[in-house]
Design a protein around this motif. Structure first.
Motif, mmCIF file in Angstrom:
data_model
loop_
_atom_site.group_PDB
_atom_site.id
_atom_site.type_symbol
_atom_site.label_atom_id
_atom_site.label_comp_id
_atom_site.label_asym_id
_atom_site.label_seq_id
_atom_site.Cartn_x
_atom_site.Cartn_y
_atom_site.Cartn_z
ATOM 1 N N TYR A 59 31.107 -17.973 30.712
ATOM 2 C CA TYR A 59 29.799 -18.497 30.138
ATOM 3 C C TYR A 59 28.954 -17.297 30.033
ATOM 4 C CZ TYR A 59 31.600 -23.159 30.029
ATOM 5 O OH TYR A 59 32.212 -24.381 30.144
ATOM 6 N N TYR A 60 28.868 -16.669 28.935
ATOM 7 C CA TYR A 60 28.017 -15.465 28.879
ATOM 8 C C TYR A 60 26.719 -15.657 27.721
ATOM 9 C CZ TYR A 60 27.618 -10.535 28.249
ATOM 10 O OH TYR A 60 26.958 -9.088 28.328
ATOM 11 N N LEU A 61 25.811 -15.492 28.438
ATOM 12 C CA LEU A 61 24.329 -15.724 27.890
ATOM 13 C C LEU A 61 23.967 -14.701 26.626
ATOM 14 C CD1 LEU A 61 21.766 -17.687 27.710
ATOM 15 C CD2 LEU A 61 20.785 -16.113 29.306
ATOM 16 N N THR A 62 23.936 -14.895 25.240
ATOM 17 C CA THR A 62 24.035 -13.825 24.454
ATOM 18 C C THR A 62 22.622 -13.933 23.688
ATOM 19 O OG1 THR A 62 24.930 -15.116 22.504
ATOM 20 C CG2 THR A 62 26.334 -14.031 23.989
ATOM 21 N N THR A 67 17.946 -14.185 27.177
ATOM 22 C CA THR A 67 18.196 -13.220 27.935
ATOM 23 C C THR A 67 17.086 -12.760 28.666
ATOM 24 O OG1 THR A 67 18.789 -11.676 26.412
ATOM 25 C CG2 THR A 67 20.593 -12.640 27.374
ATOM 26 N N SER A 68 16.028 -12.097 27.594
ATOM 27 C CA SER A 68 14.709 -11.595 28.105
ATOM 28 C C SER A 68 14.179 -12.546 29.196
ATOM 29 C CB SER A 68 13.949 -11.449 26.940
ATOM 30 O OG SER A 68 12.730 -10.808 27.043
ATOM 31 N N ALA A 69 14.128 -13.864 28.955
ATOM 32 C CA ALA A 69 13.587 -14.683 29.867
ATOM 33 C C ALA A 69 14.052 -14.883 31.039
ATOM 34 C CB ALA A 69 13.533 -16.293 29.062
ATOM 35 N N MET A 70 15.431 -14.786 31.083
ATOM 36 C CA MET A 70 15.943 -14.582 32.395
ATOM 37 C C MET A 70 15.683 -13.050 33.268
ATOM 38 S SD MET A 70 17.270 -17.759 33.024
ATOM 39 C CE MET A 70 16.034 -18.472 31.803
#
Length: 172
Positions: A59-62, A67-70
């Motif tokens: 599972y890849y966050l795109t 992604t910036s928030a993480m």
């Protein structure tokens, strides 16, 4: 076994993913989570990329805002706090171990790769290593499956219920 419930990737999705990532997406087998506007947020990838590279991150966050928030949470050292919670709370530790097993089962449906056998993502089942991977798992699997991913999403400024894409069909 059945496949995890996600939509097949379309040419339109691949175009959005290219814009989100700044490069072509590799090994995508489906969209595991979408923004409320329909853009991909999380993709599922094969455990061995087309070039032969083992790839444990199923599972890849795109989504750029997610992604910036993480990344902001990681820079704020939230992983240490979540690691402490994991070490101190047996219920969270048990749920995190179950999340690890769930992740491995989902990925195994798309092939077994000896080099990554038993390795899921984000430090599971004993560490908190990558909030991007853990949030991606939470978004794909739904609330209550990955407790650390759920906690990271709850601590972030990004919300899956609010679109921050530039416009529908275009990466933000």
């Amino acid at each position: 076994m059945t496949t995890p419930p996600f939509a097949p990737v379309t040419d339109a999705d691949l175009a959005v993913l290219r814009a989100q990532l700044g490069r072509p997406a590799r090994g995508v087998v489906g969209v595991a989570s979408r923004c409320v506007c329909g853009n991909p947020t999380v993709v599922a990838t094969v455990p061995r990329l087309p070039d032969g590279t083992p790839f444990p991150t199923f599972y890849y966050l795109t989504h750029p805002a997610a992604t910036s928030a993480m990344s902001v949470l990681e820079a704020d050292h939230i992983m240490k706090e979540l690691s402490d919670q994991l070490a101190e709370d047996p219920e969270i530790a048990e749920a995190y171990a179950r999340a690890h097993e769930s992740y491995l089962r989902d990925r195994a449906l798309f092939g077994e790769v000896a080099e990554i056998e038993g390795i899921s993502a984000g430090g599971m089942p004993t560490r908190v290593k990558c909030l991007h991977a853990l949030a991606a798992h939470s978004l794909a699997a739904g609330p209550g499956v990955n407790p650390i991913g759920d906690l990271a999403l709850a601590r972030s400024t990004w919300s899956a219920s609010r679109c921050v894409c530039v416009e529908p069909g275009v990466a933000g």
